[in-house]
Design an enzyme around this catalytic site. Structure first.
Site, PDB file in Angstrom:
ATOM      1  N   ASP A 105      37.834   3.784  55.513  1.00 26.99           N
ATOM      2  CA  ASP A 105      38.531   4.987  55.886  1.00 26.99           C
ATOM      3  C   ASP A 105      39.036   4.853  57.049  1.00 26.99           C
ATOM      4  OD1 ASP A 105      36.718   4.260  57.713  1.00 26.99           O
ATOM      5  OD2 ASP A 105      35.784   5.794  57.919  1.00 26.99           O
ATOM      6  N   ASP A 109      41.125  -0.869  57.580  1.00 27.94           N
ATOM      7  CA  ASP A 109      40.497  -1.469  55.796  1.00 27.94           C
ATOM      8  C   ASP A 109      41.745  -1.467  54.846  1.00 27.94           C
ATOM      9  OD1 ASP A 109      38.227  -0.537  57.124  1.00 27.94           O
ATOM     10  OD2 ASP A 109      38.100   1.199  56.982  1.00 27.94           O
ATOM     11  N   ASP A 166      32.011   0.005  54.283  1.00 27.36           N
ATOM     12  CA  ASP A 166      32.375  -0.399  55.849  1.00 27.36           C
ATOM     13  C   ASP A 166      31.534   0.173  55.900  1.00 27.36           C
ATOM     14  OD1 ASP A 166      33.361   0.320  58.340  1.00 27.36           O
ATOM     15  OD2 ASP A 166      34.210   1.562  57.963  1.00 27.36           O
TER      16      ASP A 166
END
Length: 864
Positions: free
Chosen positions: A530, A534, A281
Site C-alpha cells: 500500500d 512497496d 505486507d
C-alpha cells in the site's frame, strides 16, 4: 478483425469471389476429368457473403461485449481517483485529481503521484522520482520555486505547490499524446498466435494433400478442388477465437471488479490464475491497520506523558496525517491537544521517509521562547541518535523484544535542545495492530488453493513471527540484512529465500530482492502493498496488488487495485481469475479439436472416397458453432484447485485425440451408409449410394442420394461438433458440472436449426436436399453413441500428461476454509467438492520449467 485468423478467413472470402472460377484454361484441369461443373458457374457469392457475415458477427459481438465490460470497469476505476488537499477561498478542502485547475494550491507528500505540473512553494527540498518521464533511475532533488511534473512520484518530503498546467497541457500529457495510437500485444495475443499457427499449419498440410490428390490423382476440375480448399479453410480456422477469448477476459474482468478487485492490466488475470506464491505486507493487509497507543515506557528523568507529548509534536497534526500520526493524536485527550497547540508552534516539519525511518519537528515554546527538536521513528534509529546510545541500547532492546513477543510495534521518541547536536532519548511508545478477523481463514483458503503466503514487513522479526503465529502461518523468518550475503551457514541465499516464510525489518530494495529471487526460482509471484516503499516490489512481481487505501505510487505500480480491505478479496480474485482462465482454456481445447475434426473428416473423405462437400454448409456449421460457443464466456466452471497455466502441449494433444475420435465417427458413419445396408436393415431407412462424379453443374443440381448424404454428414458433424464442448469444458466427466443455462439454451437452439435444415432444406445452390426424419433420428442416435464415451480418452490423457486423474476432487480442507472466508459458493457458480488432489505441473507447454533451465513458466511474463 485485425489478427492472423481473420486474415486467413478474409483470404478465403477473396478466393470464393475472385478465384473460384480460376483462369479460363484451368476450368477443366485435365482432359480426363469426368465432369466440368465449373463451366459457366457464377462466382461463389453465397460463400463470399457468408464469410463476410461471419467476420462481421464476430467482430461486432467482441466490440459490444468489450465496450460493456470496459464501461463497468471504468466506473469502478473512478473510485480510484486520488483526492488532494486543495486551498481554495482560504480554506483547505478535498478535491479529486481530475477537478484540479491551474491556480490551485495543493499538498503533495510521500507516495503521491503528482497530479499536474506544479511549482513548489515554501518548505524543505523534496526527492522526486521522474523515471516515468525521463528514465532517470535515481530520484532528483527539487527545491522551493522549482517545477515538478505530472506523473512523477514523491519519494521524500512534503510541501505545498501551486498548479500551473493540467491534462494534455502537462509535460507528461504532451508526451502521452504522441503515443496515443500505439497498441501493445500482451501474452494472450502470443497464445492466440501460437494456437492460430497450430491450426493453420494443420490446415496447410491438408490443403497440400488435397490439391495433390484431387488434381493429380482424381483429375478434379478447378472449381471442385477450390471448393474443398474452402471447406478446410472455413471449417478449420477458429475465426471466433479472438472474440471469444477477449470477451471472456473482458466479462471476467468485469466480474472481478464487482468483487472489488479492479484489474489495471488485463493480462494480469493469467498470471493471477497461475500465481503460486503471494508475498503479503503485514500492516493493513494481514492486520486491521487500526493502531492504538499503549502505555509508553521511558528512561529517567522522563515520564510517559513526556514521551506522548514529544511523539505528538513530531507528528503531522494538519493536512493528511498517516496512520501512526493519527493514532498518536487520538490517544491524547481533547484538553491535552488544545494545550499543546496553544503552547507549541511547529516552525519546521520533516516528514517520514523510508530511508531515514523517522520524522522530525522544530518546535518553539510560545510560553518560554525555548526552541527544541522532537523526533520519532524506528526504535533502532532513534536509539542511534541518542548521545548515550551504547549505554541504553541493550536494556531498550529487551523492552523492544518484549513488545515484539506480544505483537506490539515500538516507536522511539527523542528530543534535542541544541538544534540537533545532542539528542536525549525519551522512551518507547507501543502500538497495537491486531490481525483482521477473516485473515486466518483466508490464509487457510490460500494454502488449500496451492498458494504459499510469505509475510514481508518492515517491523521487527519478533513482531512478524508473533503475527504469523496468531494467523497459523509459518515461523521461518529472516532479517532483511541476510539478503546482502551470498551464503547463510553454507546455504545459498536463493535457497534461503525459497524456504523462507517471512521477512522482517525490510527496506524497499529488500522486498524487491525477495520477489525477484522467487521469480528467478521459477515461481509466479504476487505482491501486496500500500505504500511508496512497496512500489518497487509491486512493479517487479508478476501480479502487483495494491490494497485498499494504497498510495498513488503503489497503485501506479500495481496490476490490480483492491477496493475492499483485507486479504479475503484477493482469494476471491484468485478464484475468479482461475474461472476466467478455465473458460479460455476450455474454448482453446474445443477450437483446436474442432479444427482437427473438420479438416481431417473432409480431407479423408475427399482423398479416399472423392467426397465433395459444399463450403456453404461448413459456413452454416461455423455460424451455429460460434453463436453457441460465445456463451462459454459466462459458463459455469470449476476453477482449478492448483495454480493454472495454458499448457499448450496438453491442449494440442487433447485436441488431436478428440478431433481424430470424432473424425473416425463421421468416416465410419459415411462408410456404413455408402458400402453397407446395415442402417436400412436395422432402422428401415432408405438405402443411399454416393456418386463420385457428384456434384455436377451447380446450376443444374437435382435432388439425389449423393446430396442426401451431404445433408446427413452435415447434421452428424454439426451435432458432434457442438457436443464436444460439454467434454472440453470440464476437467472431469461431463456430467459433474452443469453447464450454464445460456450454453445449454444456445446448444438446443443451434441443433434445432441444424436438424430443421437437414430434414427440410432443399438448396440447389449448395447441393443439399432433405434427408427426412428417419435419417435425422439415426444420425442423432449415432452421434450420441459416439459422443458419450468421449470423456474416457480425455481423462486418460490428463493422467498421462499431467500426472493426475481428472476426477480427483478439491482438497478436503478447502471447503471449510473457503466456506468460512468467502461463503459456501464459489466463482464457478457451484459448491466445491471435497477429496484429494494431486499437484499440477506448471508451464504453458506442459513442463514445469522453461527450456534452457531458467525456471520461468512459459505462461508468465517478466516486467521491466
Amino acid at each position: 478483425m485485425w489478427n492472423p485468423l481473420s486474415w486467413v478467413m478474409e483470404a478465403a472470402a477473396l478466393v470464393a469471389i475472385l478465384l473460384s472460377n480460376g483462369p479460363e484454361p484451368w476450368l477443366c484441369a485435365t482432359p480426363g476429368a469426368s465432369t466440368c461443373y465449373s463451366e459457366n458457374a457464377a462466382p461463389d457469392w453465397p460463400d463470399f457473403i457468408g464469410i463476410i457475415c461471419l467476420l462481421l458477427i464476430n467482430s461486432s459481438i467482441g466490440y459490444y461485449e468489450e465496450e460493456q465490460a470496459g464501461a463497468a470497469v471504468d466506473a469502478l476505476m473512478d473510485q480510484l481517483l486520488r483526492e488532494y488537499k486543495v486551498l481554495r477561498n482560504g480554506e483547505w478542502t478535498t478535491c479529486p485529481s481530475r477537478e484540479l485547475v491551474p491556480g490551485d494550491i495543493i499538498i503533495i507528500k510521500l507516495g503521491d503521484i503528482i497530479p499536474a505540473d506544479c511549482k513548489l512553494l515554501h518548505g524543505e527540498p523534496m526527492k522526486i522520482d521522474q523515471a516515468a518521464l525521463t528514465g532517470e533511475s535515481l530520484p532528483v532533488t527539487r527545491h522551493p520555486g522549482q517545477d515538478v511534473f505530472s506523473g512523477s512520484t514523491v519519494k521524500q518530503g512534503e510541501i505545498e505547490a501551486i498548479i500551473h498546467s493540467t491534462g494534455v497541457n502537462t509535460f507528461f500529457g504532451k508526451a502521452a499524446n504522441l503515443v496515443a495510437t500505439t497498441e501493445g500485444h500482451g501474452h494472450l495475443q502470443q497464445i492466440l498466435t501460437l494456437i492460430g499457427l497450430f491450426c493453420m499449419s494443420y490446415i496447410g498440410i491438408w490443403i497440400i494433400i488435397l490439391c495433390s490428390v484431387q488434381y493429380g490423382l482424381y483429375h478434379w476440375d478447378y472449381r471442385r478442388g477450390i471448393d474443398m480448399v474452402l471447406v478446410v479453410l472455413i471449417g478449420g480456422i477458429p475465426i471466433a477465437m479472438p472474440t471469444v477469448l477477449s470477451v471472456t477476459m473482458a466479462i471476467g474482468v468485469h466480474e472481478l471488479a464487482q468483487e472489488q478487485a479492479v484489474v489495471t492490466r488485463i493480462t494480469a488475470v493469467e498470471e493471477l490464475a497461475g500465481m503460486d506464491i503471494l508475498c503479503s505486507d503485514k500492516t493493513g493487509t494481514l492486520t486491521l491497520n487500526q493502531l492504538t497507543v499503549k502505555e509508553p515506557t521511558t528512561v529517567e528523568p522522563y515520564k510517559p506523558s513526556d514521551a506522548l507529548l514529544a511523539a505528538a509534536l513530531a507528528a503531522r497534526r494538519h493536512g493528511d496525517p498517516d496512520a501512526i500520526d493519527r493514532c498518536i493524536m487520538e490517544s491524547m485527550t481533547e484538553e491535552q491537544r488544545k494545550e499543546m497547540n496553544d503552547r507549541y508552534e511547529v516552525t519546521k516539519f520533516v516528514p517520514f521517509d523510508p530511508s531515514s525511518k523517522r520524522t522530525e519537528a522544530h518546535i518553539t515554546d510560545r510560553t518560554t521562547g525555548a526552541k527544541f527538536l522532537c523526533s520519532k521513528g524506528a526504535p533502532q534509529i532513534i536509539i542511534g541518535l541518542a548521545h548515550n546510545a551504547d549505554e541504553i541500547r541493550d536494556p531498550q532492546n529487551l523492552v523492544i523484544a518484549d513488545y515484539a513477543s506480544r505483537g506490539l510495534r515500538a516507536i522511539g521518541v527523542a528530543r534535542s535542545d541544541d538544534e540537533g547536536k545532542t539528542w536525549n532519548y525519551i522512551g518507547l511508545l507501543s502500538l497495537s495492530d491486531p490481525p483482521r478477523p477473516d485473515t486466518k481463514a483466508t490464509i487457510q483458503a490460500a494454502v488449500a488453493l496451492g498458494i504459499r503466503i510469505i509475510m514481508i514487513t518492515g517491523d521487527q522479526i519478533a513482531i512478524g513471527r508473533e503475527t504469523a503465529r496468531e494467523l497459523g502461518m509459518g515461523l521461518n523468518f529472516h532479517a532483511a540484512h541476510v539478503l546482502k550475503q551470498q551464503f547463510i551457514d553454507g546455504v545459498p541465499i536463493s535457497q534461503v529465500i525459497e524456504e523462507s516464510q517471512g521477512w522482517g525489518e525490510v527496506m524497499p530494495e529488500d522486498k524487491y530482492k525477495v520477489v525477484q529471487a522467487l521469480r528467478e526460482n521459477g515461481h509466479l509471484v504476487g505482491m501486496t502493498g500500500d505504500g511508496v516503499n512497496d512500489a518497487p516490489a509491486l512493479k517487479a512481481a508478476d501480479v502487483g496488488i495494491a490494497v485498499a487505501g494504497a498510495t498513488d505510487a503503489a497503485r501506479g505500480a500495481a496490476d490490480m487495485v483492491l477496493l475492499s480491505e483485507g486479504l479475503s478479496v484477493i482469494i476471491k480474485a484468485i478464484l475468479g481469475s482461475r474461472c476466467i482462465f478455465q473458460r479460455m482454456r476450455n474454448y482453446a481445447t474445443y477450437a483446436c479439436a474442432t479444427t482437427i475434426r473438420i479438416v481431417t473428416t473432409f480431407g479423408i473423405l475427399a482423398t479416399v472416397w472423392e467426397f465433395s462437400y459444399p463450403p456453404f454448409l461448413v459456413l452454416i456449421i461455423a455460424i451455429l458453432n460460434d453463436g453457441t460457443i460465445m456463451t462459454v464466456s459466462t459458463d459455469r466452471v470449476q476453477p482449478s484447485p492448483r495454480p493454472d497455466s495454458w499448457r499448450l502441449r496438453t491442449i494440442f494433444i487433447t485436441a488431436f485425440v478428440l478431433g481424430y475420435y470424432l473424425a473416425v465417427s463421421s468416416i465410419v458413419y459415411f462408410y456404413l451408409i455408402v458400402h453397407t445396408t446395415w442402417f436400412q436393415d436395422t432402422f428401415g431407412v432408405e438405402g443411399l449410394h454416393y456418386n463420385t462424379s457428384y456434384p455436377g453443374n451447380y446450376a443444374n443440381a437435382k435432388p439425389t442420394q449423393s446430396t442426401m448424404i451431404v445433408g446427413i454428414i452435415y447434421l452428424q458433424v454439426s451435432i458432434t461438433g457442438q457436443m464436444v464442448i460439454f467434454n472440453t469444458r470440464t476437467r472431469s466427466w461431463f456430467w459433474t458440472t452443469r453447464p450454464s443455462y445460456f450454453l445449454m439454451g444456445a446448444f438446443v437452439i443451434a441443433q434445432i436449426v441444424a436438424t430443421m435444415i437437414a430434414v427440410y432444406a432443399y438448396w440447389p445452390f449448395t447441393q443439399l436436399s432433405p434427408i427426412g426424419w428417419g435419417w435425422a433420428a439415426v444420425t442423432w442416435v449415432w452421434s450420441l453413441v459416439w459422443w458419450f464415451p468421449l470423456d474416457i480418452p480425455k481423462i486418460i490423457l490428463r493422467k498421462t500428461l499431467e500426472g493426475e486423474w481428472a476426477f480427483m476432487q478439491w482438497p478436503s480442507s478447502f471447503e471449510g476454509t473457503f466456506g468460512n472466508a468467502m461463503g459456501k459458493r464459489g466463482w464457478g457458480g457451484h459448491k466445491p467438492r471435497t477429496g484429494s488432489q494431486g499437484r499440477e505441473r506448471r508451464g504453458s507447454m506442459g513442463s514445469s520449467q522453461r527450456p534452457g533451465g531458467s525456471g520461468r513458466p512459459m505462461g508468465s511474463r517478466r516486467k521491466n
